[in-house]
Scaffold this active site. Sequence first.
Site, short mmCIF file in Angstrom:
data_model
loop_
_atom_site.label_atom_id
_atom_site.label_comp_id
_atom_site.label_asym_id
_atom_site.label_seq_id
_atom_site.Cartn_x
_atom_site.Cartn_y
_atom_site.Cartn_z
CB SER A 81 -0.89 -0.07 1.21
OG SER A 81 -1.96 -0.76 0.96
CB ALA A 145 -13.56 -10.93 -5.85
CE1 TYR A 171 -5.55 2.46 3.58
CE2 TYR A 171 -6.52 0.31 3.11
CZ TYR A 171 -5.39 1.25 2.73
OH TYR A 171 -4.05 1.23 2.11
CB SER A 172 -12.47 1.11 0.88
OG SER A 172 -12.65 0.31 -0.28
N GLY A 309 2.54 -1.07 4.36
CA GLY A 309 1.87 -1.98 3.25
C GLY A 309 2.41 -3.28 3.48
#
Length: 369
Positions: A81, A145, A171-172, A309
């Site tokens: 991230s 998914a 957070y998304s 991240g």
Amino acid sequence: MPTFRALLAAFLTLALFGLGAAPLSSEPHLGPAAAYLPRLVAEGGAPTAALLVRDSSPAPYGTYRSTGPNIRSADRFRAGSLTKTFVATVVLQLAQEGRLRLSDPVERLLPRLVRGHGNDGRRITLRALLSHTSGLYDYTADPSAHPLSGTAAVRVALAHRPTGTPGHYAYSNTNYAVLGLVIQRVTGRDYATEIRDRVITPLRLTGTSFPGARTALPAPHGRAYTRDPADGSLRDVTVLDPRTAGAAGSLISTLDDLNRFYAALLGGRLLAPAQLALMMNTRATRGVYGLGIYPEKLSCGITVWGHNGYITGSHVRTAATRDGRHVLTYRVDTDALTGPGTLEPGLLDAEFCTPRPGRSALAGVPDTP
């Protein structure tokens, strides 16, 4: 703290959560944060750990330290991230150039993309995407998914109702999947190309790249491990398909490149003062998150800025003083680090709160004569 959750159910799991010379060689003394590296291995369960510090005030200082086998300062690794700060930088550059406005609704740039199950792109602004206040469901939270494009990731999210109230922080990773599509719509080029030409090439971040569909890490690199939930053993996941991460977390980089990037960003080399101030404005999230970057207040009162991240096989954290003159990046070669909630704050405290000659521990800037 931001999270970058499961990307591929059986294989890819994401959870979040300078400039100039090549990496400095190891210093003859042990830096304060480096003492935490053995703890990341012994207590955190990481096979290896490494950190690189750069501090340009009051005099240039730097150290690289590692513990465990086969981990080197020049290694390429997946940065997860931290990708978001790069994406946010380009979006803010485009705003600076007048090619978009942070107040623009998603619908204006990507007509009818964000519609359905209570999601409405007419009411979600680019600023809301950048600050994680859109309410969009995190596509990586759907274990069934396996989206391999930004558009596919958004479709996964839109199969779900919003998980947060618009205007409130949640957070998304979907937010940055959408921003990657915004960059492409505005510039006519994909987000990876724009980041390369606007950030990576100008800063000479020679170890930083976007893999596209490439499953292998570029050389040199070490190994990456995840923990098997069945028996707790470590499984090699160095090779993986990074496309599901996309604009939310597919970046590959090095310790030195990440330090140089955040030093340049916070030092004002990538954004004008107005845009940098917007990036570091956390009012919408009540101090939790800015626009692609977040603050963390340490025990001594100093606030550091950066991102963390998690991606399968890797955990990375970069933190820097507000002016970018003092930067630390550490990493471990697993996403299964135990106890980062206690080890990481201690490591940051040790680095940024421990005084060195000419430096105030509380201010994080050189003492005045």
